[in-house]
Design a protein around this motif. Structure first.
Motif, PDB file in Angstrom:
ATOM      1  N   ALA A  12     -23.089  38.620  -2.615  1.00  0.00           N
ATOM      2  CA  ALA A  12     -23.915  39.482  -3.234  1.00  0.00           C
ATOM      3  C   ALA A  12     -25.038  39.107  -3.741  1.00  0.00           C
ATOM      4  N   GLU A  13     -25.157  37.676  -4.003  1.00  0.00           N
ATOM      5  CA  GLU A  13     -26.411  37.476  -4.505  1.00  0.00           C
ATOM      6  C   GLU A  13     -27.423  37.126  -3.384  1.00  0.00           C
ATOM      7  N   PHE A  14     -26.923  36.618  -2.259  1.00  0.00           N
ATOM      8  CA  PHE A  14     -27.736  36.472  -1.217  1.00  0.00           C
ATOM      9  C   PHE A  14     -28.372  37.358  -0.850  1.00  0.00           C
ATOM     10  N   LEU A  15     -27.384  38.788  -0.685  1.00  0.00           N
ATOM     11  CA  LEU A  15     -27.634  40.051  -0.089  1.00  0.00           C
ATOM     12  C   LEU A  15     -28.983  40.659  -1.057  1.00  0.00           C
ATOM     13  N   LEU A  16     -28.816  40.281  -2.304  1.00  0.00           N
ATOM     14  CA  LEU A  16     -30.166  40.705  -3.283  1.00  0.00           C
ATOM     15  C   LEU A  16     -31.184  39.888  -3.283  1.00  0.00           C
ATOM     16  N   ARG A  17     -31.009  38.567  -3.190  1.00  0.00           N
ATOM     17  CA  ARG A  17     -32.236  37.790  -3.313  1.00  0.00           C
ATOM     18  C   ARG A  17     -32.560  36.521  -2.283  1.00  0.00           C
ATOM     19  N   GLY A  18     -31.523  36.456  -1.374  1.00  0.00           N
ATOM     20  CA  GLY A  18     -31.562  35.519  -0.505  1.00  0.00           C
ATOM     21  C   GLY A  18     -33.098  35.771   0.596  1.00  0.00           C
ATOM     22  N   ALA A  19     -33.168  34.900   1.229  1.00  0.00           N
ATOM     23  CA  ALA A  19     -34.327  34.574   2.412  1.00  0.00           C
ATOM     24  C   ALA A  19     -33.585  35.444   3.720  1.00  0.00           C
ATOM     25  N   ARG A  20     -34.332  36.152   4.356  1.00  0.00           N
ATOM     26  CA  ARG A  20     -33.991  36.480   5.903  1.00  0.00           C
ATOM     27  C   ARG A  20     -32.595  37.033   5.744  1.00  0.00           C
ATOM     28  N   VAL A  21     -32.379  38.258   5.055  1.00  0.00           N
ATOM     29  CA  VAL A  21     -31.291  38.993   4.957  1.00  0.00           C
ATOM     30  C   VAL A  21     -31.159  39.759   6.431  1.00  0.00           C
ATOM     31  N   GLY A  22     -32.124  39.988   7.172  1.00  0.00           N
ATOM     32  CA  GLY A  22     -31.988  40.923   8.489  1.00  0.00           C
ATOM     33  C   GLY A  22     -30.828  40.037   9.431  1.00  0.00           C
ATOM     34  N   PRO A  23     -31.261  38.541   9.648  1.00  0.00           N
ATOM     35  CA  PRO A  23     -30.309  37.920  10.670  1.00  0.00           C
ATOM     36  C   PRO A  23     -28.722  37.959   9.899  1.00  0.00           C
ATOM     37  N   TYR A  24     -28.889  37.783   8.682  1.00  0.00           N
ATOM     38  CA  TYR A  24     -27.654  37.782   7.921  1.00  0.00           C
ATOM     39  C   TYR A  24     -26.657  39.087   8.298  1.00  0.00           C
ATOM     40  N   LEU A  25     -27.484  40.177   8.126  1.00  0.00           N
ATOM     41  CA  LEU A  25     -26.590  41.302   8.270  1.00  0.00           C
ATOM     42  C   LEU A  25     -26.472  41.566   9.724  1.00  0.00           C
ATOM     43  N   THR A  26     -27.084  41.438  10.642  1.00  0.00           N
ATOM     44  CA  THR A  26     -26.669  41.357  12.112  1.00  0.00           C
ATOM     45  C   THR A  26     -25.655  40.406  12.496  1.00  0.00           C
ATOM     46  N   CYS A  27     -25.636  39.291  11.600  1.00  0.00           N
ATOM     47  CA  CYS A  27     -24.423  38.072  12.222  1.00  0.00           C
ATOM     48  C   CYS A  27     -23.079  38.969  11.418  1.00  0.00           C
ATOM     49  N   ARG A  28     -23.417  39.348  10.276  1.00  0.00           N
ATOM     50  CA  ARG A  28     -22.146  39.988   9.617  1.00  0.00           C
ATOM     51  C   ARG A  28     -21.508  41.310  10.322  1.00  0.00           C
ATOM     52  N   ARG A  29     -22.246  41.985  11.019  1.00  0.00           N
ATOM     53  CA  ARG A  29     -22.033  43.047  12.047  1.00  0.00           C
ATOM     54  C   ARG A  29     -21.041  42.500  13.111  1.00  0.00           C
ATOM     55  N   GLY A  30     -21.744  41.229  13.679  1.00  0.00           N
ATOM     56  CA  GLY A  30     -21.264  40.548  14.592  1.00  0.00           C
ATOM     57  C   GLY A  30     -19.545  40.033  14.245  1.00  0.00           C
ATOM     58  N   ARG A  31     -19.576  39.640  13.185  1.00  0.00           N
ATOM     59  CA  ARG A  31     -18.249  39.176  12.394  1.00  0.00           C
ATOM     60  C   ARG A  31     -17.295  40.294  12.608  1.00  0.00           C
ATOM     61  N   ASP A  32     -17.867  41.542  11.998  1.00  0.00           N
ATOM     62  CA  ASP A  32     -17.129  42.639  11.759  1.00  0.00           C
ATOM     63  C   ASP A  32     -16.619  43.389  13.135  1.00  0.00           C
ATOM     64  N   PHE A  33     -17.340  43.207  14.077  1.00  0.00           N
ATOM     65  CA  PHE A  33     -16.972  43.748  15.425  1.00  0.00           C
ATOM     66  C   PHE A  33     -16.035  43.103  16.096  1.00  0.00           C
ATOM     67  N   GLU A  34     -16.013  41.725  15.992  1.00  0.00           N
ATOM     68  CA  GLU A  34     -14.983  40.800  16.366  1.00  0.00           C
ATOM     69  C   GLU A  34     -13.557  40.926  15.565  1.00  0.00           C
ATOM     70  N   ARG A  35     -13.792  40.988  14.358  1.00  0.00           N
ATOM     71  CA  ARG A  35     -12.632  41.445  13.534  1.00  0.00           C
ATOM     72  C   ARG A  35     -12.055  42.730  13.836  1.00  0.00           C
TER      73      ARG A  35
END
Length: 193
Positions: free
Chosen positions: A143-166
């Protein structure tokens, strides 16, 4: 989406060589776009010719010279134009889905083997994505990273990859359960994960 947009996105943060773009592509962009290294190199050449990226030669001692690329204003404008265009829905094209579609006419045991393999692949890939997400967050909670972290775009696409494989893992498990139950109802024994 064209390969050009994925390559431009990979170059947004820093100047990279073709080799580094290919590595960055494999680590991040590959979550949603597949390309062979030679395709990435060819796309870089096209983008440079079109003025979307600028390349410069770096002389190296004892090693071949390398070219570093960066996104130009024209390349950024291309990405902005791309982002303003309505995204086309993706379509799944996976051999396993065709095999399951034909399940009523195929050996359930063989399908369960294929599903077990895909389950294991999805489980391992989801774990890799989770580890990559953890590294991206550093010491921050999500939650903190999504609000204040640098480079949220790669994080969100990586999260989509994780959710897709799950989701792939869960689907494989569900299909195997159905096939095993049908085998058992017909008097056949099914395998287990």
């Amino acid at each position: 989406m064209a390969l050009r947009h994925a390559v431009l996105a990979a170059l947004l943060d820093e100047e990279l060589s073709g080799y580094q773009v290919t590595k960055a592509f494999a680590a991040g962009v590959a979550n949603f776009w597949h390309a062979l290294p030679q395709q990435v190199y060819a796309e870089l050449a096209k983008l440079e010719k079109e003025g979307m990226v600028a390349g410069r030669e770096v002389v190296q001692e004892g090693r071949p010279n390398k070219r570093l690329f960066r996104v130009t204003g024209e390349g950024l404008a291309e990405l902005e134009s791309f982002a303003a265009t309505a995204a086309k829905p993706a379509f799944l094209r996976e051999d396993l889905l065709v095999q399951v579609q034909a399940a009523d006419h195929l050996d359930a045991g063989v399908l369960i083997e294929r599903l077990t393999e895909r389950y294991a692949f999805a489980e391992a890939k989801a774990a890799l994505f989770e580890e990559q997400l953890r590294r991206m967050r550093g010491g921050l909670g999500e939650a903190e990273f999504l609000l204040r972290g640098a480079r949220v775009g790669p994080y969100l696409t990586c999260r989509r990859g994780r959710d897709f494989e799950r989701a792939n893992r869960d689907w494989c498990r569900d299909v195997m359960e159905v096939l095993r139950a049908r085998q058992a109802a017909g008097g056949e024994a099914g395998g287990e994960i």
